[in-house]
Design a protein around this motif. Structure first.
Motif, PDB file in Angstrom:
ATOM      1  N   GLU A  76       0.923  -1.238   0.080  1.00 18.77           N
ATOM      2  CA  GLU A  76      -0.162   0.117  -0.060  1.00 18.77           C
ATOM      3  C   GLU A  76       0.911   1.299  -0.034  1.00 18.77           C
ATOM      4  OE1 GLU A  76      -3.024   0.471  -0.499  1.00 18.77           O
ATOM      5  OE2 GLU A  76      -3.779  -1.735  -0.275  1.00 18.77           O
ATOM      6  N   ASN A  77       2.046   1.003   0.567  1.00 17.34           N
ATOM      7  CA  ASN A  77       2.997   2.270   0.415  1.00 17.34           C
ATOM      8  C   ASN A  77       3.451   2.582  -0.924  1.00 17.34           C
ATOM      9  OD1 ASN A  77       3.376   2.490   3.475  1.00 17.34           O
ATOM     10  ND2 ASN A  77       3.781   0.277   3.246  1.00 17.34           N
ATOM     11  N   VAL A  78       3.217   1.792  -2.115  1.00 18.55           N
ATOM     12  CA  VAL A  78       3.460   2.205  -3.260  1.00 18.55           C
ATOM     13  C   VAL A  78       2.296   2.234  -4.139  1.00 18.55           C
ATOM     14  CG1 VAL A  78       5.996   1.679  -3.267  1.00 18.55           C
ATOM     15  CG2 VAL A  78       4.320  -0.025  -3.862  1.00 18.55           C
ATOM     16  N   LEU A  79       1.180   2.017  -3.428  1.00 19.46           N
ATOM     17  CA  LEU A  79      -0.136   2.066  -4.254  1.00 19.46           C
ATOM     18  C   LEU A  79      -1.065   3.238  -3.823  1.00 19.46           C
ATOM     19  CD1 LEU A  79      -0.595  -1.733  -3.956  1.00 19.46           C
ATOM     20  CD2 LEU A  79      -0.219  -0.667  -5.924  1.00 19.46           C
ATOM     21  N   VAL A  80      -1.680   2.958  -2.677  1.00 16.67           N
ATOM     22  CA  VAL A  80      -2.572   3.952  -2.408  1.00 16.67           C
ATOM     23  C   VAL A  80      -1.855   5.409  -2.096  1.00 16.67           C
ATOM     24  CG1 VAL A  80      -2.676   3.489   0.182  1.00 16.67           C
ATOM     25  CG2 VAL A  80      -4.549   4.707  -0.498  1.00 16.67           C
ATOM     26  N   THR A  81      -0.629   5.366  -1.682  1.00 18.04           N
ATOM     27  CA  THR A  81       0.139   6.365  -1.289  1.00 18.04           C
ATOM     28  C   THR A  81       0.820   7.152  -2.482  1.00 18.04           C
ATOM     29  OG1 THR A  81       1.823   5.213  -0.551  1.00 18.04           O
ATOM     30  CG2 THR A  81       0.734   6.069   1.275  1.00 18.04           C
ATOM     31  N   ARG A  82       0.729   6.275  -3.634  1.00 13.40           N
ATOM     32  CA  ARG A  82       1.256   6.964  -4.767  1.00 13.40           C
ATOM     33  C   ARG A  82       0.006   7.493  -5.527  1.00 13.40           C
ATOM     34  NH1 ARG A  82       4.730   3.505  -9.406  1.00 13.40           N
ATOM     35  NH2 ARG A  82       5.550   5.252 -10.435  1.00 13.40           N
ATOM     36  N   VAL A  83      -1.092   6.864  -5.462  1.00  9.86           N
ATOM     37  CA  VAL A  83      -2.174   7.454  -6.225  1.00  9.86           C
ATOM     38  C   VAL A  83      -2.434   8.804  -5.411  1.00  9.86           C
ATOM     39  CG1 VAL A  83      -4.673   7.051  -6.572  1.00  9.86           C
ATOM     40  CG2 VAL A  83      -3.066   5.260  -6.986  1.00  9.86           C
ATOM     41  N   HIS A  84      -2.327   8.725  -3.936  1.00 10.36           N
ATOM     42  CA  HIS A  84      -2.733   9.895  -3.313  1.00 10.36           C
ATOM     43  C   HIS A  84      -1.443  10.437  -2.831  1.00 10.36           C
ATOM     44  CE1 HIS A  84      -6.996   9.390  -3.440  1.00 10.36           C
ATOM     45  NE2 HIS A  84      -6.955   8.180  -3.563  1.00 10.36           N
ATOM     46  N   PRO A  85      -0.557  11.152  -3.250  1.00 10.01           N
ATOM     47  CA  PRO A  85       0.518  11.515  -2.904  1.00 10.01           C
ATOM     48  C   PRO A  85       0.409  12.460  -1.445  1.00 10.01           C
ATOM     49  CG  PRO A  85       0.399  12.393  -5.215  1.00 10.01           C
ATOM     50  CD  PRO A  85      -0.945  11.656  -4.898  1.00 10.01           C
ATOM     51  N   GLU A  86      -0.813  13.215  -1.450  1.00 13.23           N
ATOM     52  CA  GLU A  86      -1.246  13.969  -0.294  1.00 13.23           C
ATOM     53  C   GLU A  86      -1.168  13.246   1.200  1.00 13.23           C
ATOM     54  OE1 GLU A  86      -2.996  13.104  -2.427  1.00 13.23           O
ATOM     55  OE2 GLU A  86      -5.254  12.627  -1.830  1.00 13.23           O
ATOM     56  N   TYR A  87      -1.161  11.699   1.030  1.00 17.31           N
ATOM     57  CA  TYR A  87      -1.291  10.932   1.990  1.00 17.31           C
ATOM     58  C   TYR A  87       0.246  10.702   2.621  1.00 17.31           C
ATOM     59  CZ  TYR A  87      -5.996   9.123   0.942  1.00 17.31           C
ATOM     60  OH  TYR A  87      -7.171   9.176   0.559  1.00 17.31           O
ATOM     61  N   VAL A  88       1.252  10.506   1.626  1.00 20.27           N
ATOM     62  CA  VAL A  88       2.710  10.305   1.991  1.00 20.27           C
ATOM     63  C   VAL A  88       3.015  11.511   2.697  1.00 20.27           C
ATOM     64  CG1 VAL A  88       4.839  10.030   1.206  1.00 20.27           C
ATOM     65  CG2 VAL A  88       2.719   8.924   0.181  1.00 20.27           C
ATOM     66  N   MET A  89       2.846  12.685   2.281  1.00 16.02           N
ATOM     67  CA  MET A  89       3.137  13.923   2.909  1.00 16.02           C
ATOM     68  C   MET A  89       2.799  13.997   4.500  1.00 16.02           C
ATOM     69  SD  MET A  89       4.527  15.220   0.743  1.00 16.02           S
ATOM     70  CE  MET A  89       5.052  16.755   1.475  1.00 16.02           C
ATOM     71  N   GLY A  90       2.070  12.999   4.974  1.00 16.62           N
ATOM     72  CA  GLY A  90       1.478  13.009   6.438  1.00 16.62           C
ATOM     73  C   GLY A  90       2.825  12.231   7.091  1.00 16.62           C
ATOM     74  N   GLU A  91       3.512  11.475   6.171  1.00 16.79           N
ATOM     75  CA  GLU A  91       4.659  10.500   6.916  1.00 16.79           C
ATOM     76  C   GLU A  91       5.797  11.301   7.398  1.00 16.79           C
ATOM     77  OE1 GLU A  91       4.777   6.793   5.019  1.00 16.79           O
ATOM     78  OE2 GLU A  91       2.821   6.878   4.364  1.00 16.79           O
ATOM     79  N   HIS A  92       5.955  12.326   7.037  1.00 20.31           N
ATOM     80  CA  HIS A  92       7.118  13.135   7.600  1.00 20.31           C
ATOM     81  C   HIS A  92       8.505  12.414   7.298  1.00 20.31           C
ATOM     82  CE1 HIS A  92       3.939  15.411   9.625  1.00 20.31           C
ATOM     83  NE2 HIS A  92       3.485  14.204  10.471  1.00 20.31           N
ATOM     84  N   ILE A  93       8.715  12.161   5.980  1.00 16.79           N
ATOM     85  CA  ILE A  93       9.994  11.368   5.565  1.00 16.79           C
ATOM     86  C   ILE A  93      11.030  12.474   5.260  1.00 16.79           C
ATOM     87  CG2 ILE A  93      10.729  10.038   3.875  1.00 16.79           C
ATOM     88  CD1 ILE A  93       7.714   9.529   3.252  1.00 16.79           C
ATOM     89  N   PRO A  94      11.871  12.316   5.920  1.00 13.76           N
ATOM     90  CA  PRO A  94      13.104  13.280   5.885  1.00 13.76           C
ATOM     91  C   PRO A  94      13.555  13.626   4.429  1.00 13.76           C
ATOM     92  CG  PRO A  94      13.681  11.518   7.303  1.00 13.76           C
ATOM     93  CD  PRO A  94      12.474  11.130   6.663  1.00 13.76           C
ATOM     94  N   GLY A  95      13.539  14.888   3.971  1.00 18.85           N
ATOM     95  CA  GLY A  95      13.717  15.381   2.720  1.00 18.85           C
ATOM     96  C   GLY A  95      12.690  15.479   1.859  1.00 18.85           C
ATOM     97  N   ILE A  96      11.500  14.901   2.441  1.00 18.99           N
ATOM     98  CA  ILE A  96      10.248  14.945   1.557  1.00 18.99           C
ATOM     99  C   ILE A  96       9.478  16.171   2.279  1.00 18.99           C
ATOM    100  CG2 ILE A  96       8.056  13.763   0.792  1.00 18.99           C
ATOM    101  CD1 ILE A  96      10.650  12.637  -0.533  1.00 18.99           C
ATOM    102  N   HIS A  97       9.318  17.357   1.323  1.00 17.41           N
ATOM    103  CA  HIS A  97       8.713  18.529   1.860  1.00 17.41           C
ATOM    104  C   HIS A  97       7.484  18.892   1.027  1.00 17.41           C
ATOM    105  CE1 HIS A  97      11.813  18.808   4.613  1.00 17.41           C
ATOM    106  NE2 HIS A  97      12.743  18.615   3.491  1.00 17.41           N
ATOM    107  N   LYS A  98       7.174  18.393  -0.243  1.00 17.88           N
ATOM    108  CA  LYS A  98       6.375  18.717  -1.170  1.00 17.88           C
ATOM    109  C   LYS A  98       5.725  17.662  -2.012  1.00 17.88           C
ATOM    110  CE  LYS A  98       9.254  21.465  -4.005  1.00 17.88           C
ATOM    111  NZ  LYS A  98      10.318  21.197  -3.324  1.00 17.88           N
TER     112      LYS A  98
END
Lengths: 292, 292
Positions: free
Chosen positions: A127-149
């Motif tokens: 799901e981390n390369v499926l729902v979160t890829r279809v909805h990039p706004e979800y990944v943004m909630g995951e606070h990944i270092p270097g990922i800001h937008k």
């Protein structure tokens, strides 16, 4: 009925979902499919007892598929002759606040089956390369270092995730986890029928969520992401099987048969031998009990 | 066959294990018992689906019994028609080093079933007043403040543990856990037969451990400790049922029927209603799908 050729569902090089079958019936009626499934799952149940006693391998079954593709009922039907003791099903939903404080594989890692057990991931780390890829706004909630937008979630980001997932699976396979990955491949029309059934049958109403229709609008994007994920992560030690899912009974049968055929290849999985020292004294133990 | 009177197995005030039945067959043959069990477990399976959908209660089944009393096979048979998704079995063995760094209820607490799920404890928190009471030397490994020698494990110590266990169960019951506690009551002679079978059947040999014979020598002490534990912890919200276990098929049947009859009393467990706002728009959703 026709023999089930499990290799015809296995993704070896790559697959095009668009042209992959979504329907199968093996020229058999429902009753025949059911009977065959019963036979296979009894054999799977027997294998599980040995796996548990042997205690050196674990089995991980990863199950993915669009809404209504039949994941839950497949789990119910395929594992019916397993001893509940040895099966652990994890249904992964939206990550919790705690889970989001860890890297994306953490919650899957701690849910892995112990040696001797069969784990089922109902929706998975994919799901981390499926729902979160279809909805990039979800990944943004995951606070990944270097990922800001959202723009940071570029091809390189997803390639990195595939690499991390492949490394994760390689690691657990090398340490005794037998991995199966099943994609329940549903046609868009069959999903429409199943959603309509939920809406039309009063007792199924509660299963309906308006979100199902929103996700359905993103069908093509999901298929693209599935195809990419499957093609980049199907490995000998962790193969993907693309299962025609429009006919639920056939889908369950293929999944069960695939597990059975693959597991039978592990000739070293057998009931443990009694310790030599205990074996040497078996007659003594018998005598003790007999003369009581 | 005779009706199953589940209240005849329920411990209301107190029980004397010595005189409690260890054999039951309901004047029915194996085939009849099996058929009846199949019917009950289908009903249990249906109830489980509703419990899962409702999502407000969890069920905790605690299973205790001497070696060979049939705990594992009971789990396999009783939960066969459950969806594996909703059952979580924990088999508690000797505590690990990590578990011993916590209080004795900790590992049981974190293993409790989530709302909507059925949890099975295969051996339970009661081992802390059973095996550890029979073998006070084990408790000494637990580094309990104030406990420095075997003599500290006096009546007051065990009373405290019963109180703590009762408080634990009271708390989880008040927060939505439906608790069942089953003691599989085996006769000493039947255990002897079952151990001999393990020794005589080559394919069952590996299940044998010389420790089984050592524990058997402590049979009477175990029965005393069981009786005390059962009598001090059988509560309306967490009743003990003492199940005649010499006939495995009857034992499974009584356990399944007890769960079914008790669970049916929870009239508020039902499939959730659709949210009013969604209900108001159901026709719209249908139209969307139909005109696609």
């Amino acid at each position: 009925m026709n023999k089930i050729d499990i290799d015809s569902y296995r993704v070896k090089e790559s697959i095009t979902l668009n042209t992959a079958a979504t329907f199968e019936n093996f020229d058999a009626d429902d009753a025949k499919l059911k009977k065959k499934l019963e036979k296979i799952r009894r054999e799977l149940g027997e294998f599980q007892d040995v796996l548990y006693a042997h205690g050196k391998y674990s089995v991980l079954m990863c199950l993915q598929g669009m809404d209504t593709s039949g994941k839950d009922s497949l789990i119910r039907e395929v594992f019916k002759d397993f001893n509940a003791r040895g099966v652990v099903v994890h249904s992964f939903k939206v990550p919790t606040a705690l889970e989001l404080k860890h890297d994306f594989l953490w919650r899957h890692y701690i849910a892995l089956p112990a040696k001797g057990k069969v784990g089922v991931f109902n929706r998975t780390h994919y799901e981390n390369v499926l729902v979160t890829r279809v909805h990039p706004e979800y990944v943004m909630g995951e606070h990944i270092p270097g990922i800001h937008k959202v723009a940071d979630l570029n091809d390189a980001f997803w390639e990195k995730r595939f690499e991390q997932i492949n490394n994760f699976e390689k690691h657990i396979a090398a340490n005794g986890t037998i991995i199966f990955k099943f994609f329940l491949h549903l046609s868009k029309e069959e999903q429409r029928q199943r959603l309509l059934r939920r809406l039309n049958l009063k007792r199924k109403n509660w299963k309906f969520s308006p979100g199902d229709l929103k996700e359905r609008k993103l069908w093509d994007r999901y298929q693209e992401c599935y195809e990419d994920a499957i093609n980049k992560t199907s490995k000998t030690h962790a193969p993907w099987f693309v299962i025609p899912a429009d006919n639920k009974k056939a889908a369950r049968l293929i999944v069960a048969e695939t597990m059975l055929q693959e597991l039978k290849k592990y000739k070293d999985i057998k009931e443990p031998e009694l310790d030599d020292k205990i074996k040497a004294n078996l007659e003594d133990y018998k005598n003790q009990l007999e003369k009581e």
